[in-house]
Enzyme design. Structure first.
Site, PDB file in Angstrom:
ATOM      1  N   GLU A 175      -5.853  74.026  31.420  1.00  8.90           N
ATOM      2  CA  GLU A 175      -6.756  74.835  32.237  1.00  8.90           C
ATOM      3  C   GLU A 175      -6.931  74.169  33.598  1.00  8.90           C
ATOM      4  O   GLU A 175      -6.744  72.958  33.740  1.00  8.90           O
ATOM      5  CB  GLU A 175      -8.111  74.931  31.501  1.00  8.90           C
TER       6      GLU A 175
ATOM      7  N   ASN B  80     -10.665  85.864  27.885  1.00 11.24           N
ATOM      8  CA  ASN B  80     -10.933  84.641  27.119  1.00 11.24           C
ATOM      9  C   ASN B  80     -12.427  84.526  26.857  1.00 11.24           C
ATOM     10  O   ASN B  80     -13.239  84.736  27.767  1.00 11.24           O
ATOM     11  CB  ASN B  80     -10.489  83.408  27.925  1.00 11.24           C
ATOM     12  N   GLU B  81     -12.798  84.245  25.657  1.00 10.09           N
ATOM     13  CA  GLU B  81     -14.211  84.049  25.288  1.00 10.09           C
ATOM     14  C   GLU B  81     -15.094  85.104  25.973  1.00 10.09           C
ATOM     15  O   GLU B  81     -16.085  84.778  26.633  1.00 10.09           O
ATOM     16  CB  GLU B  81     -14.674  82.616  25.607  1.00 10.09           C
TER      17      GLU B  81
ATOM     18  N   TYR C  19     -14.158  74.149  18.038  1.00 13.50           N
ATOM     19  CA  TYR C  19     -14.178  72.754  18.473  1.00 13.50           C
ATOM     20  C   TYR C  19     -14.922  71.897  17.452  1.00 13.50           C
ATOM     21  O   TYR C  19     -15.931  72.332  16.884  1.00 13.50           O
ATOM     22  CB  TYR C  19     -14.869  72.630  19.839  1.00 13.50           C
TER      23      TYR C  19
ATOM     24  N   GLU D  26      -7.716  77.651  21.057  1.00 15.27           N
ATOM     25  CA  GLU D  26      -8.486  76.479  21.508  1.00 15.27           C
ATOM     26  C   GLU D  26      -9.033  75.774  20.278  1.00 15.27           C
ATOM     27  O   GLU D  26      -9.771  76.384  19.490  1.00 15.27           O
ATOM     28  CB  GLU D  26      -9.639  76.886  22.428  1.00 15.27           C
TER      29      GLU D  26
ATOM     30  N   GLN E 274      -7.158  69.743  25.365  1.00 14.48           N
ATOM     31  CA  GLN E 274      -6.179  70.352  26.245  1.00 14.48           C
ATOM     32  C   GLN E 274      -4.982  69.413  26.397  1.00 14.48           C
ATOM     33  O   GLN E 274      -4.928  68.434  25.663  1.00 14.48           O
ATOM     34  CB  GLN E 274      -6.820  70.650  27.575  1.00 14.48           C
TER      35      GLN E 274
HETATM   36  O1  AHR Z   1     -11.615  73.957  26.762  1.00 15.87           O
HETATM   37  C1  AHR Z   1     -12.792  73.985  27.503  1.00 15.87           C
HETATM   38  C2  AHR Z   1     -13.511  75.332  27.442  1.00 15.87           C
HETATM   39  O2  AHR Z   1     -13.932  75.579  26.130  1.00 15.87           O
HETATM   40  C3  AHR Z   1     -12.702  76.540  27.778  1.00 15.87           C
HETATM   41  O3  AHR Z   1     -12.631  76.777  29.146  1.00 15.87           O
HETATM   42  C4  AHR Z   1     -13.454  77.645  27.103  1.00 15.87           C
HETATM   43  O4  AHR Z   1     -12.619  78.720  26.744  1.00 15.87           O
HETATM   44  C5  AHR Z   1     -14.084  76.956  25.915  1.00 15.87           C
HETATM   45  O5  AHR Z   1     -15.426  77.249  25.810  1.00 15.87           O
END
Ligand code: AHR
Length: 490
Positions: free
Chosen positions: A25, A172-173, A240, A296, A345
């Site tokens: 990103e 995205n999101e 995450y 992600e 990432q």
């Molecule tokens: O990876 C960091 C961020 O996490 C990304 O920009 C977003 O899609 C997610 O919330």
């Protein structure tokens, strides 16, 4: 002794190589400095791309790269990043650190990077703040070979032939940074936007990815699948691993044993997430036409002290390697439905595979896991099972995870993770109807808090592993605590 059974007669699904993808990103030092330094940089580069980073990603076997975001994607206006660099708009990256984005890395540079790495492109479009026309024209710019305003513009900017866009994300999101939409609203908008994502190249029909859920938001998956599932090839999932909470996520290197096990347990929840989201998908898509795309995932800790909080720079220890190993085993096991995944990432951000410091570069423990797992790519997943104790009292998280696959030349690849901090795992592996003539193994192991620094780049690395004996129908191995090991069985 734990029992490990592999059944080569049970051929389950093809493990897509794209499961081992990464995400880059416009965030912190991921693109700028970490990957792209510009043609005039003293750092060795080819057309602005760092030679060391490109070579490392090639060596890792990176199959697919997602770009330009993330949250950045829904604020990105692609026309700002084409044409002569001196004319490109400068703007503030409002999401990430408030720094100036000079748009010197844009569409042409992204495809140049993919070409140098030899990987496929996953472009994420802007639905949050972009128009239907903007998205439609980006597709035309990238993929149309005939006479049209966008293909002429591309040619004027120096690229005669269209590129191959293997995957395209429609937002995205969008439940959050991509527009704070409700699932019904997103799904209806998705239907509209994707209509104008045209298939200009019959040999490169655009694989459309709808924005999926975060974590345990099963309602989002259900609604988007119900309303728009028939218009997409894949739906995404973001998850995450945060040992603490959003305010205090936990330190990347300085953690207690308890925090270590919490991290492993939280990472293992990916298993439940994939299972439950796919069960919902099955309701609306019983033929399993739509894939699950985990675009992600990875650890998210507090940023390193003294660094820009918006840059999301965190160290990476052996704990991260364990998270990567167990997660990739989960993805392999669900390869009937998961066709692509992208760790967050690639360089210098979150659970990255590479760190840079000026002209220096190092490989993180996670890098070594990705390189290890590439032997599974495009293999056939085999039926397999391992007995294991648990790291938690609720018996939700096994100490050991594994996956096994068969390559076209008849080689069996098996990867095992042992999350225990103190106990080796004695494992007896039996392979049905298979007599191994040769077994080789390699391992990533050490102390859970070990990590690589620019002073000691090889504190954590892959080494050959010999603590096993070949038996008539498999092997018996002593897998050390805190390790990920791979067996190549011929
Ligand atoms: O990876 C960091 C961020 O996490 C990304 O920009 C977003 O899609 C997610 O919330």
């Amino acid at each position: 002794m734990e029992k490990y059974l592999i059944n080569p007669n049970q051929k389950i699904s093809r493990i897509s190589k794209d499961i081992y993808g990464t995400f880059s990103e416009h965030l912190g030092r991921c693109i700028y400095e970490g990957t792209f330094v510009g043609e005039d940089s003293p750092i060795p580069n080819v057309n602005g791309m760092r030679k060391d980073v490109v070579n490392a990603l090639k060596e890792m076997g990176l199959p697919v790269l997602r770009w330009p975001g993330g949250c950045f994607a829904d604020e990105y206006h692609w026309q700002d990043g084409i044409g002569p660099k001196e004319n490109r708009k400068k703007m503030i990256n409002t999401h990430w650190g408030g720094v100036v984005e000079d748009n010197s890395f844009g569409t042409h540079e992204f495809f140049e990077l993919c070409e140098q790495i030899g990987c496929d492109a996953y472009v994420n479009g802007n639905m949050g703040s972009g128009t239907v026309r903007e998205m439609s024209e980006w597709i035309e710019y990238m993929t149309f070979d005939g006479l049209s305003p966008m293909s002429e513009l591309r040619k004027k900017n120096g690229r005669e032939k269209p590129w191959k866009v293997k995957y395209f994300g429609v937002g995205n999101e969008n439940w959050g940074c991509g527009g704070n939409m409700h699932p019904e609203y997103y799904a209806n908008e998705y239907r509209r936007y994707q209509t104008y994502v045209r298939d200009y190249d019959p040999d490169n029909r655009v694989y459309r990815i709808g924005c999926g859920a975060s974590d345990f938001d099963f309602n989002w998956t259900a609604e988007v699948m119900r309303i728009a599932g028939n218009k997409m090839n894949g739906i995404s999932l973001h998850y995450y691993t945060i040992p603490g909470n959003w305010a205090n996520k936990g330190k990347a290197t300085d953690y207690t044993d308890e925090e270590y096990y919490t991290t492993i347990a939280k990472a293992y929840r990916m298993e439940e997430l994939v299972r439950r989201h796919t069960e919902i998908m099955n309701r609306y898509d019983p033929d399993k036409r739509v894939d699950l795309i985990v675009d992600e995932w990875g650890t998210w800790f507090d940023v390193e002290e003294g660094t820009n909080p918006g840059f999301l720079y965190q160290q990476s220890t052996l704990r991260d390697a364990l998270v990567a190993g167990l997660t990739l085993n989960i993805f392999n096991k669900h390869s009937d439905r998961i066709k692509m995944a992208n760790i967050a990432q690639t360089v210098n951000v979150l659970q990255s595979v590479i760190f840079t410091d000026g002209e220096d570069m190092l490989l993180t423990p996670t890098y070594h896991i990705f390189k290890m797992f590439k032997s599974h790519a495009e293999n056939t997943l085999l039926g397999s099972y391992i007995t294991s104790g648990y790291i938690d009292e609720g018996k939700k998280t096994p100490v050991l995870t594994e996956s096994a696959s068969l390559s076209d030349d008849g080689t069996i690849v098996s990867t095992i993770s042992n999350a225990s901090l103190c106990d080796k795992a004695e494992i007896k592996c039996q392979i049905a109807d298979f007599a191994a003539s040769e077994i080789k193994a390699e391992i990533v192991t050490g102390n859970a808090r070990d990590y690589n620094t620019f002073e000691n780049k090889d504190a954590v690395k892959t080494i050959d592993f010999y603590d096993f004996t070949v038996t008539a129908d498999g092997f018996i191995a002593n897998v050390p605590p805190c390790s990920v090991v791979k067996f190549i069985i011929k």
